[in-house]
Write an enzyme that holds these catalytic residues in place. Sequence first.
Site, PDB file in Angstrom:
ATOM      1  N   GLY A 112       0.654  -1.300  -0.193  1.00  0.00           N
ATOM      2  CA  GLY A 112       0.030   0.118   0.063  1.00  0.00           C
ATOM      3  C   GLY A 112       0.813   1.211  -0.027  1.00  0.00           C
TER       4      GLY A 112
ATOM      5  N   ASP B 108       0.597   3.235   4.478  1.00  0.00           N
ATOM      6  CA  ASP B 108      -0.407   3.827   3.626  1.00  0.00           C
ATOM      7  C   ASP B 108      -1.503   4.334   4.782  1.00  0.00           C
ATOM      8  OD1 ASP B 108      -1.459   1.364   4.380  1.00  0.00           O
ATOM      9  OD2 ASP B 108      -2.052   0.891   2.319  1.00  0.00           O
TER      10      ASP B 108
ATOM     11  N   ASP C 246      -5.107   1.860  10.693  1.00  0.00           N
ATOM     12  CA  ASP C 246      -6.582   1.642  11.005  1.00  0.00           C
ATOM     13  C   ASP C 246      -6.684   0.968  12.165  1.00  0.00           C
ATOM     14  OD1 ASP C 246      -8.943   0.825  10.768  1.00  0.00           O
ATOM     15  OD2 ASP C 246      -8.758  -1.031   9.532  1.00  0.00           O
TER      16      ASP C 246
ATOM     17  N   PHE D 208     -14.157   2.360   4.400  1.00  0.00           N
ATOM     18  CA  PHE D 208     -13.192   1.881   3.788  1.00  0.00           C
ATOM     19  C   PHE D 208     -12.734   2.804   2.543  1.00  0.00           C
ATOM     20  CE2 PHE D 208     -10.857  -1.421   1.257  1.00  0.00           C
ATOM     21  CZ  PHE D 208     -10.248  -1.889   2.312  1.00  0.00           C
ATOM     22  N   VAL D 209     -11.457   3.114   2.670  1.00  0.00           N
ATOM     23  CA  VAL D 209     -10.990   3.990   1.571  1.00  0.00           C
ATOM     24  C   VAL D 209      -9.928   3.443   0.424  1.00  0.00           C
ATOM     25  CG1 VAL D 209     -11.161   6.031   2.920  1.00  0.00           C
ATOM     26  CG2 VAL D 209      -8.979   4.812   3.102  1.00  0.00           C
TER      27      VAL D 209
ATOM     28  N   ASP E 273      -5.893  -0.373  -1.682  1.00  0.00           N
ATOM     29  CA  ASP E 273      -7.053  -1.454  -2.782  1.00  0.00           C
ATOM     30  C   ASP E 273      -7.944  -1.747  -1.869  1.00  0.00           C
ATOM     31  OD1 ASP E 273      -5.269  -3.395  -1.305  1.00  0.00           O
ATOM     32  OD2 ASP E 273      -6.308  -4.829  -2.718  1.00  0.00           O
TER      33      ASP E 273
ATOM     34  N   ARG F  38      -6.076   0.586  -6.610  1.00  0.00           N
ATOM     35  CA  ARG F  38      -4.783   1.064  -6.099  1.00  0.00           C
ATOM     36  C   ARG F  38      -4.215   2.171  -6.911  1.00  0.00           C
ATOM     37  NH1 ARG F  38      -2.193  -2.103  -2.547  1.00  0.00           N
ATOM     38  NH2 ARG F  38      -2.473  -4.385  -3.044  1.00  0.00           N
TER      39      ARG F  38
HETATM   40  P1  IMP Z   1      -4.126  -1.960  10.726  1.00  0.00           P
HETATM   41  O1  IMP Z   1      -3.222  -3.062  10.836  1.00  0.00           O
HETATM   42  O2  IMP Z   1      -5.597  -2.260  11.150  1.00  0.00           O
HETATM   43  O3  IMP Z   1      -3.566  -0.469  11.223  1.00  0.00           O
HETATM   44  O4  IMP Z   1      -4.408  -1.905   8.960  1.00  0.00           O
HETATM   45  C1  IMP Z   1      -3.198  -1.532   8.266  1.00  0.00           C
HETATM   46  C2  IMP Z   1      -3.210  -2.006   6.986  1.00  0.00           C
HETATM   47  O5  IMP Z   1      -4.736  -2.502   6.343  1.00  0.00           O
HETATM   48  C3  IMP Z   1      -2.860  -0.955   6.062  1.00  0.00           C
HETATM   49  O6  IMP Z   1      -1.492  -1.104   5.797  1.00  0.00           O
HETATM   50  C4  IMP Z   1      -3.809  -1.264   4.809  1.00  0.00           C
HETATM   51  O7  IMP Z   1      -2.941  -2.272   3.926  1.00  0.00           O
HETATM   52  C5  IMP Z   1      -5.032  -1.991   5.147  1.00  0.00           C
HETATM   53  N1  IMP Z   1      -6.226  -1.143   5.427  1.00  0.00           N
HETATM   54  C6  IMP Z   1      -6.698  -0.814   6.522  1.00  0.00           C
HETATM   55  N2  IMP Z   1      -7.851  -0.047   6.130  1.00  0.00           N
HETATM   56  C7  IMP Z   1      -8.026   0.117   4.853  1.00  0.00           C
HETATM   57  C8  IMP Z   1      -8.818   0.802   4.249  1.00  0.00           C
HETATM   58  O8  IMP Z   1      -9.570   1.489   4.374  1.00  0.00           O
HETATM   59  N3  IMP Z   1      -8.644   0.638   2.677  1.00  0.00           N
HETATM   60  C9  IMP Z   1      -7.556  -0.210   2.128  1.00  0.00           C
HETATM   61  N4  IMP Z   1      -6.668  -0.840   3.089  1.00  0.00           N
HETATM   62  C10 IMP Z   1      -6.866  -0.616   4.334  1.00  0.00           C
HETATM   63 MG    MG Z   2      -1.018  -2.344   4.196  1.00  0.00          MG
END
Ligand code: IMP
Ligand code: MG
Length: 179
Positions: free
Chosen positions: A38, A94, A97, A146-147, A153, A159
Amino acid sequence: MKTLLSEEQLREGIRRLAESIHAHYRDKPLTIVGVLIGSIVLLADLIRLLNMPLRVDLVQARSYRSGTRPGPLVLNTDLLSDGIRDRDVLLVDDIFDTGHTLWELIPQIDELGPASLKCAVLLMKQGRCEVEMKPDFVGFEVPDAFVVGYGLDYRDRYRNLPYVAMLEPGEMQEIGDRG
Ligand code: IMP
Ligand code: MG
Protein backbone atom coordinates in the site's frame (compact mmCIF):
# COMPACT_ATOMS: atom_id res chain seq x y z
CA MET A 1 -17.55 6.17 -4.81
CA LYS A 2 -17.02 9.53 -3.11
CA THR A 3 -13.75 11.46 -3.44
CA LEU A 4 -12.27 12.09 -0.01
CA LEU A 5 -8.91 13.64 -0.95
CA SER A 6 -8.31 15.15 -4.34
CA GLU A 7 -4.95 15.03 -6.13
CA GLU A 8 -4.41 18.64 -5.11
CA GLN A 9 -5.18 17.96 -1.44
CA LEU A 10 -2.89 14.93 -1.47
CA ARG A 11 -0.06 16.94 -2.96
CA GLU A 12 -0.43 19.62 -0.30
CA GLY A 13 -0.71 17.08 2.55
CA ILE A 14 2.34 15.15 1.43
CA ARG A 15 4.31 18.36 1.11
CA ARG A 16 3.41 19.14 4.76
CA LEU A 17 4.29 15.58 5.79
CA ALA A 18 7.69 15.86 4.10
CA GLU A 19 8.28 19.20 5.83
CA SER A 20 7.63 17.79 9.29
CA ILE A 21 9.82 14.78 8.59
CA HIS A 22 12.62 17.00 7.37
CA ALA A 23 12.18 19.38 10.34
CA HIS A 24 12.57 16.44 12.70
CA TYR A 25 15.61 14.74 11.15
CA ARG A 26 17.22 17.81 9.58
CA ASP A 27 20.04 16.61 7.38
CA LYS A 28 20.87 13.42 9.28
CA PRO A 29 20.97 10.33 7.04
CA LEU A 30 17.59 8.58 7.20
CA THR A 31 16.44 5.07 6.28
CA ILE A 32 12.86 4.97 5.06
CA VAL A 33 11.25 1.55 5.32
CA GLY A 34 8.13 1.31 3.17
CA VAL A 35 5.45 -1.24 4.03
CA LEU A 36 4.41 -3.08 0.90
CA ILE A 37 2.20 -2.90 -0.98
CA GLY A 38 0.00 0.00 0.00
CA SER A 39 2.79 2.50 0.63
CA ILE A 40 4.37 2.43 -2.85
CA VAL A 41 2.61 5.48 -4.26
CA LEU A 42 3.19 7.59 -1.14
CA LEU A 43 6.79 6.42 -0.99
CA ALA A 44 7.49 7.53 -4.55
CA ASP A 45 6.05 11.01 -3.93
CA LEU A 46 7.42 11.46 -0.41
CA ILE A 47 11.05 10.62 -1.11
CA ARG A 48 11.16 13.11 -3.96
CA LEU A 49 10.20 15.86 -1.50
CA LEU A 50 12.85 14.95 1.06
CA ASN A 51 15.99 16.83 0.31
CA MET A 52 18.30 14.93 2.67
CA PRO A 53 20.52 11.83 2.60
CA LEU A 54 18.10 8.90 2.23
CA ARG A 55 18.15 5.15 1.98
CA VAL A 56 15.01 3.26 1.02
CA ASP A 57 14.17 -0.21 2.28
CA LEU A 58 11.05 -2.36 2.13
CA VAL A 59 9.11 -4.84 4.24
CA GLN A 60 5.93 -6.65 3.35
CA ALA A 61 2.86 -6.89 5.55
CA ARG A 62 -0.11 -8.91 4.49
CA SER A 63 -3.21 -9.49 6.49
CA TYR A 64 -5.28 -12.14 4.88
CA ARG A 65 -8.29 -9.92 4.77
CA SER A 66 -11.34 -11.17 3.03
CA GLY A 67 -12.39 -7.80 1.71
CA THR A 68 -12.39 -5.49 4.72
CA ARG A 69 -12.28 -8.00 7.57
CA PRO A 70 -8.77 -8.31 8.99
CA GLY A 71 -7.24 -11.76 9.17
CA PRO A 72 -3.93 -12.99 10.60
CA LEU A 73 -1.01 -10.73 9.82
CA VAL A 74 2.02 -12.08 7.95
CA LEU A 75 5.16 -9.93 8.05
CA ASN A 76 8.09 -10.49 5.73
CA THR A 77 11.26 -8.65 6.64
CA ASP A 78 13.50 -10.64 4.25
CA LEU A 79 13.62 -7.70 1.86
CA LEU A 80 15.24 -5.49 4.50
CA SER A 81 18.89 -4.76 3.93
CA ASP A 82 21.22 -5.45 6.86
CA GLY A 83 22.04 -1.77 7.13
CA ILE A 84 19.43 -0.86 9.75
CA ARG A 85 21.78 -0.95 12.75
CA ASP A 86 22.56 2.51 14.19
CA ARG A 87 20.52 4.25 11.48
CA ASP A 88 17.56 6.56 12.05
CA VAL A 89 14.63 4.57 10.65
CA LEU A 90 11.22 5.83 9.56
CA LEU A 91 8.55 3.24 8.79
CA VAL A 92 6.13 4.46 6.12
CA ASP A 93 2.68 2.94 5.63
CA ASP A 94 -0.45 3.90 3.72
CA ILE A 95 -3.00 3.86 6.53
CA PHE A 96 -3.22 3.36 10.28
CA ASP A 97 -6.47 1.51 10.88
CA THR A 98 -6.46 -0.75 13.98
CA GLY A 99 -2.72 -0.18 14.29
CA HIS A 100 -1.85 -3.89 14.53
CA THR A 101 0.45 -3.86 11.48
CA LEU A 102 2.78 -1.18 12.85
CA TRP A 103 2.44 -2.45 16.41
CA GLU A 104 3.78 -5.85 15.30
CA LEU A 105 6.37 -4.50 12.88
CA ILE A 106 8.01 -2.07 15.30
CA PRO A 107 9.51 -4.67 17.71
CA GLN A 108 10.81 -6.71 14.74
CA ILE A 109 12.63 -3.69 13.31
CA ASP A 110 13.76 -2.62 16.77
CA GLU A 111 15.55 -5.95 17.12
CA LEU A 112 17.83 -4.92 14.26
CA GLY A 113 19.25 -2.12 16.43
CA PRO A 114 18.29 1.17 14.74
CA ALA A 115 19.49 4.41 16.38
CA SER A 116 15.84 5.55 16.39
CA LEU A 117 12.55 4.27 15.02
CA LYS A 118 9.49 6.31 14.13
CA CYS A 119 6.55 5.86 11.79
CA ALA A 120 4.68 7.94 9.28
CA VAL A 121 1.34 7.20 7.64
CA LEU A 122 -0.59 8.97 4.93
CA LEU A 123 -3.97 8.32 6.52
CA MET A 124 -5.18 7.74 10.07
CA LYS A 125 -8.67 6.29 10.45
CA GLN A 126 -10.63 7.90 13.24
CA GLY A 127 -11.88 5.84 16.17
CA ARG A 128 -10.33 2.52 15.09
CA CYS A 129 -7.08 2.29 17.04
CA GLU A 130 -6.72 -0.93 19.07
CA VAL A 131 -3.09 -0.57 20.16
CA GLU A 132 -1.16 1.64 22.56
CA MET A 133 0.67 3.72 20.01
CA LYS A 134 0.04 6.46 17.51
CA PRO A 135 2.01 7.18 14.34
CA ASP A 136 4.59 9.95 14.76
CA PHE A 137 3.72 11.64 11.46
CA VAL A 138 0.21 11.66 9.94
CA GLY A 139 -0.82 13.10 6.58
CA PHE A 140 -4.60 13.15 7.00
CA GLU A 141 -7.26 11.95 9.42
CA VAL A 142 -10.04 10.08 7.62
CA PRO A 143 -13.48 8.90 8.77
CA ASP A 144 -14.10 5.27 9.66
CA ALA A 145 -14.91 4.05 6.16
CA PHE A 146 -13.18 1.83 3.63
CA VAL A 147 -10.93 4.02 1.51
CA VAL A 148 -9.16 3.26 -1.76
CA GLY A 149 -6.78 4.88 -4.19
CA TYR A 150 -3.27 6.35 -4.03
CA GLY A 151 -1.90 2.88 -3.17
CA LEU A 152 -4.84 1.52 -1.19
CA ASP A 153 -6.85 -1.29 -2.76
CA TYR A 154 -10.06 -3.17 -2.30
CA ARG A 155 -9.64 -6.73 -3.55
CA ASP A 156 -6.84 -5.65 -5.89
CA ARG A 157 -8.79 -2.75 -7.31
CA TYR A 158 -8.38 1.02 -7.24
CA ARG A 159 -4.74 1.02 -6.03
CA ASN A 160 -3.86 3.07 -9.09
CA LEU A 161 -6.40 5.87 -8.56
CA PRO A 162 -4.52 9.19 -8.27
CA TYR A 163 -6.91 10.38 -5.49
CA VAL A 164 -8.39 8.82 -2.32
CA ALA A 165 -12.04 7.80 -2.37
CA MET A 166 -14.50 6.21 0.02
CA LEU A 167 -16.24 3.03 -1.08
CA GLU A 168 -19.94 2.73 -0.32
CA PRO A 169 -21.02 -0.60 1.21
CA GLY A 170 -23.10 -1.34 -1.93
CA GLU A 171 -20.07 -0.92 -4.19
CA MET A 172 -18.02 -3.24 -2.03
CA GLN A 173 -20.73 -5.84 -2.14
CA GLU A 174 -20.89 -5.57 -5.93
CA ILE A 175 -17.13 -6.06 -6.32
CA GLY A 176 -17.21 -8.86 -3.76
CA ASP A 177 -19.96 -10.63 -5.70
CA ARG A 178 -17.97 -10.42 -8.92
CA GLY A 179 -14.86 -11.69 -7.06
P1 IMP B 1 -4.08 -1.98 10.60
O1 IMP B 1 -3.09 -3.06 10.88
O2 IMP B 1 -5.47 -2.34 11.04
O3 IMP B 1 -3.67 -0.62 11.09
O4 IMP B 1 -4.27 -1.90 9.05
C1 IMP B 1 -3.26 -1.53 8.29
C2 IMP B 1 -3.34 -2.11 6.91
O5 IMP B 1 -4.64 -2.59 6.52
C3 IMP B 1 -2.99 -1.00 5.97
O6 IMP B 1 -1.62 -0.95 5.74
C4 IMP B 1 -3.80 -1.34 4.74
O7 IMP B 1 -3.02 -2.18 3.93
C5 IMP B 1 -5.00 -2.11 5.24
N1 IMP B 1 -6.20 -1.23 5.36
C6 IMP B 1 -6.77 -0.79 6.52
N2 IMP B 1 -7.83 0.00 6.26
C7 IMP B 1 -7.92 0.08 4.92
C8 IMP B 1 -8.83 0.80 4.03
O8 IMP B 1 -9.75 1.53 4.42
N3 IMP B 1 -8.59 0.63 2.70
C9 IMP B 1 -7.59 -0.16 2.21
N4 IMP B 1 -6.73 -0.81 3.00
C10 IMP B 1 -6.89 -0.70 4.35
MG1 MG C 1 -0.77 -2.15 4.22
